[in-house]
Design a protein around this motif. Sequence first.
Motif, PDB file in Angstrom:
ATOM      1  N   ALA A  47      59.569  42.957 -35.721  1.00 33.94           N
ATOM      2  CA  ALA A  47      60.152  41.954 -36.619  1.00 33.94           C
ATOM      3  C   ALA A  47      61.028  42.601 -37.691  1.00 33.94           C
ATOM      4  O   ALA A  47      61.923  41.961 -38.233  1.00 33.94           O
ATOM      5  N   GLY A  48      60.760  43.872 -37.988  1.00 29.60           N
ATOM      6  CA  GLY A  48      61.567  44.580 -38.993  1.00 29.60           C
ATOM      7  C   GLY A  48      60.764  44.973 -40.220  1.00 29.60           C
ATOM      8  O   GLY A  48      61.318  45.468 -41.209  1.00 29.60           O
ATOM      9  N   LYS A  49      59.438  44.780 -40.165  1.00 25.99           N
ATOM     10  CA  LYS A  49      58.589  45.066 -41.338  1.00 25.99           C
ATOM     11  C   LYS A  49      58.594  46.571 -41.653  1.00 25.99           C
ATOM     12  O   LYS A  49      58.859  46.976 -42.796  1.00 25.99           O
ATOM     13  N   ILE A 213      57.312  35.230 -43.677  1.00 24.50           N
ATOM     14  CA  ILE A 213      57.152  35.383 -42.234  1.00 24.50           C
ATOM     15  C   ILE A 213      58.490  35.893 -41.706  1.00 24.50           C
ATOM     16  O   ILE A 213      59.551  35.341 -42.004  1.00 24.50           O
ATOM     17  N   MET A 214      58.381  36.957 -40.927  1.00 26.34           N
ATOM     18  CA  MET A 214      59.589  37.697 -40.561  1.00 26.34           C
ATOM     19  C   MET A 214      59.771  37.745 -39.058  1.00 26.34           C
ATOM     20  O   MET A 214      58.794  37.879 -38.306  1.00 26.34           O
ATOM     21  N   ASN A 215      61.003  37.596 -38.626  1.00 27.87           N
ATOM     22  CA  ASN A 215      61.295  37.785 -37.209  1.00 27.87           C
ATOM     23  C   ASN A 215      62.742  38.245 -37.047  1.00 27.87           C
ATOM     24  O   ASN A 215      63.633  37.769 -37.752  1.00 27.87           O
ATOM     25  N   GLU A 216      62.937  39.202 -36.150  1.00 31.91           N
ATOM     26  CA  GLU A 216      64.273  39.752 -35.858  1.00 31.91           C
ATOM     27  C   GLU A 216      65.046  40.102 -37.129  1.00 31.91           C
ATOM     28  O   GLU A 216      66.228  39.778 -37.277  1.00 31.91           O
ATOM     29  N   GLY A 217      64.341  40.704 -38.059  1.00 36.37           N
ATOM     30  CA  GLY A 217      64.990  41.217 -39.265  1.00 36.37           C
ATOM     31  C   GLY A 217      65.294  40.186 -40.315  1.00 36.37           C
ATOM     32  O   GLY A 217      65.994  40.489 -41.287  1.00 36.37           O
ATOM     33  N   LYS A 218      64.805  38.934 -40.104  1.00 36.70           N
ATOM     34  CA  LYS A 218      65.070  37.888 -41.107  1.00 36.70           C
ATOM     35  C   LYS A 218      63.760  37.289 -41.578  1.00 36.70           C
ATOM     36  O   LYS A 218      62.775  37.296 -40.825  1.00 36.70           O
ATOM     37  N   PHE A 219      63.793  36.742 -42.793  1.00 38.07           N
ATOM     38  CA  PHE A 219      62.648  35.955 -43.233  1.00 38.07           C
ATOM     39  C   PHE A 219      62.824  34.539 -42.698  1.00 38.07           C
ATOM     40  O   PHE A 219      63.812  33.862 -43.005  1.00 38.07           O
ATOM     41  N   LEU A 220      61.859  34.118 -41.890  1.00 34.11           N
ATOM     42  CA  LEU A 220      61.907  32.734 -41.410  1.00 34.11           C
ATOM     43  C   LEU A 220      61.390  31.803 -42.499  1.00 34.11           C
ATOM     44  O   LEU A 220      61.764  30.649 -42.563  1.00 34.11           O
ATOM     45  N   MET A 221      60.513  32.382 -43.324  1.00 32.35           N
ATOM     46  CA  MET A 221      59.917  31.595 -44.397  1.00 32.35           C
ATOM     47  C   MET A 221      59.483  32.550 -45.504  1.00 32.35           C
ATOM     48  O   MET A 221      59.035  33.654 -45.222  1.00 32.35           O
ATOM     49  N   LYS A 222      59.668  32.162 -46.725  1.00 29.51           N
ATOM     50  CA  LYS A 222      59.167  32.979 -47.847  1.00 29.51           C
ATOM     51  C   LYS A 222      58.668  32.009 -48.918  1.00 29.51           C
ATOM     52  O   LYS A 222      59.444  31.203 -49.439  1.00 29.51           O
TER      53      LYS A 222
END
Lengths: 253, 470
Positions: A47-49, A213-222
């Motif tokens: 996810a990029g973490k 919540i992170m996926n593919e280097g982006k925050f889907l939700m913060k």
Amino acid sequence: MLENNKQVILEAINLTKKYDDGVVALDNLNFQICNNEIFAMLGGNGAGKTTTINIFLNLLEPTSGDAKVCGVSSHIEPLTVKQNLAYVSENVMLYPNFTALQNLDFFTQLGGRLDVSKDEYREVLMRVGLAEQVHNKKLKSFSKGMRQKCGIAIAILKDTKAILFDEPTSGLDPKAGYEFIRLLNDLKDEGKAVLMSTHDIFRAKEAADTIAIMNEGKFLMKEKASTLFDKDLESLYMQYMAVHGLKPTTEGV
Amino acid sequence: MLKTLVEKEIREILSSTKFIYTFIVCLVLILLSFYSGAVNYKLNVTHWEAANAENLRSFEGIKEWYRVTENRIFLPPQPLATLVSGVSNDIGRTANIEPSGEIVADDSRYNEEPAYAYFRFIDLEFIFLVVLALFAIMLGYDAICGEKEKGPLKLCLSNAIPRTKFLLGKFIGSFAVLSVSLIVSIGLGSLLLPMLGVFLSSEEWLRLALIVLAGLLYFGLFLAMSIMVSSMAQRTATSFLILLIIWIGSTLILPRVAVLLSGRAVDVPTVDELGYQKAMYGTEQWKEFMNTLGNYEAIDNDNMEEVMANFNKFMDSISIAREDKMNLYRSRLNEQRYNAELERSQIAFALARISPSASLSLATSTLAGTSPNLKDKFYQQAKNYQTSLKEFLSGKTGMNVGGGMMIIELDDGSPEKDPIDPSEIPQFVYETESLSTSVKDTLPDFALLILFNCIFISGAFISFNRYDAR
């Protein structure tokens, strides 16, 4: 607008990392973490973490954007940044032929603190939950949880403004996981800014002030964790993953 | 900070079982090399003294100096040759010196003991070339990639330490541990020498110290090379394999390839070819000599002594003429061969020096007085001795010794002569090279070893600064 006594310690500004093979590990990531704050990044593998943490540690250079610690760019002045950062990895591996005290002594000196006494080392080891009888035992005889505690002791002794935790609860038994959250809260109360990557939703919900919540280097939700308590974070996590056609990692779920 | 890193490195190495085992092996081998070297040296000295005494005894009872037609000389054993044997066991150690003619040294150690020729001795040079290099590889192959594999590297680099300092700490720590181990082992070995009755002069101790210095430089470059490779590889297995290939290539293959290539580049006639040419020329000269002798007309005189004196004068003149021609021819052939051999050696050594092992071998053997030049030096000093022997015998006999002569002994009733005193025969004294000359000769090799160190240390810094430590 920041509250009184709040100060931005960790900051990602349009942080982007593209690899040579075209894979985008981080895509325009933005966040701020202040003192007395725990920020948890949730997400599956890739996810990029860890990439975010590696950029803060200057083990990777960002393609664009910046990662700053106390306002200093990690890739422009890495040594200054590292003076304000402590790091605890998923699987803490120290020098196996050294005792816990010897490892602590070396890493504390490496962190720039040359005046720490043996009593202080023992005190911190006790604080993280390592009994006195193991302080002089070689690390090769330690379990993963015990090594994790040593890693946290090293981070505590470095006494920095920010601490980065990469999957800190992975593989820990429930008791050790509980002790870790307790320690994390102590560190927060001491004024540390904590960035934590994790798969473990429950622990994140328990400890973090902000959850992304992170996926593919982006925050889907913060969101602020306080606002999420009313919602069901677990279902939110599953929902986000499903909407984006992803298989969630359900460790701890 | 650097002190912390160095201390950690030293402590880590000292606490590892691989170091303990390797150190024990190294210590045992060094002690063994000193012990066997000292025992061999004493044995060689005994043989050398016995051979000299036996040689002198062979002249006992001789009453006329003209009967002394040759003397046997022996290359004395060198104390440091026991630690760095170089070519000392390969070349001839004795030579029959006649007042004129060619000098051929024979009786090499390996000629007498072929088993040693096959398996060679364990000396310091062997330990440096093989054991020390492997020791360095063992200490350095996982210096960086091993820390990454095992985990602490990322944690170390999360601290405010420059990578160059981290690497320097590793290098200094590892180098310090091995230097001390090596010096302790050699120190203990050195204590064995006087205990076993081998006493080195202060100059020889200094030479030994320089030999150890060359060994340390060699270890340093292998250590730097190992750290460099470990900063390039991501896995310890890969790093170890690469280093093993480099070690085999530089120690075992490159020097041999260099000799092979130089042999292709310069054609050197064999000793047998030369011998054949000389024999053919000798036969030709002998025929001419006999023809001239056949044409000799004795003087018409009743005095036998005058007749003999005239005959000997004639013999002298034609012998000297023949000998001069033979010498000229032999010198020309020898010189041609020597020059070709020299050119081939120079090419071989220049090419071999691409490998640090060759530089180490040449430096240590030069300091120990067992370099490939030993053969030339012994030959040259034997030639000088030949001249002094000829002068001595000519003085004693009043004749051209070594040339053709006819001696008629008449029993004129005069009292029997006393035997000659063999101790009057000039003694062969082998002069070793001065320390300053040896040091001067080894400077290029020391410079190369230092250069290799600099290259590999720089390479290690560059690689580590670009190393993916995630």
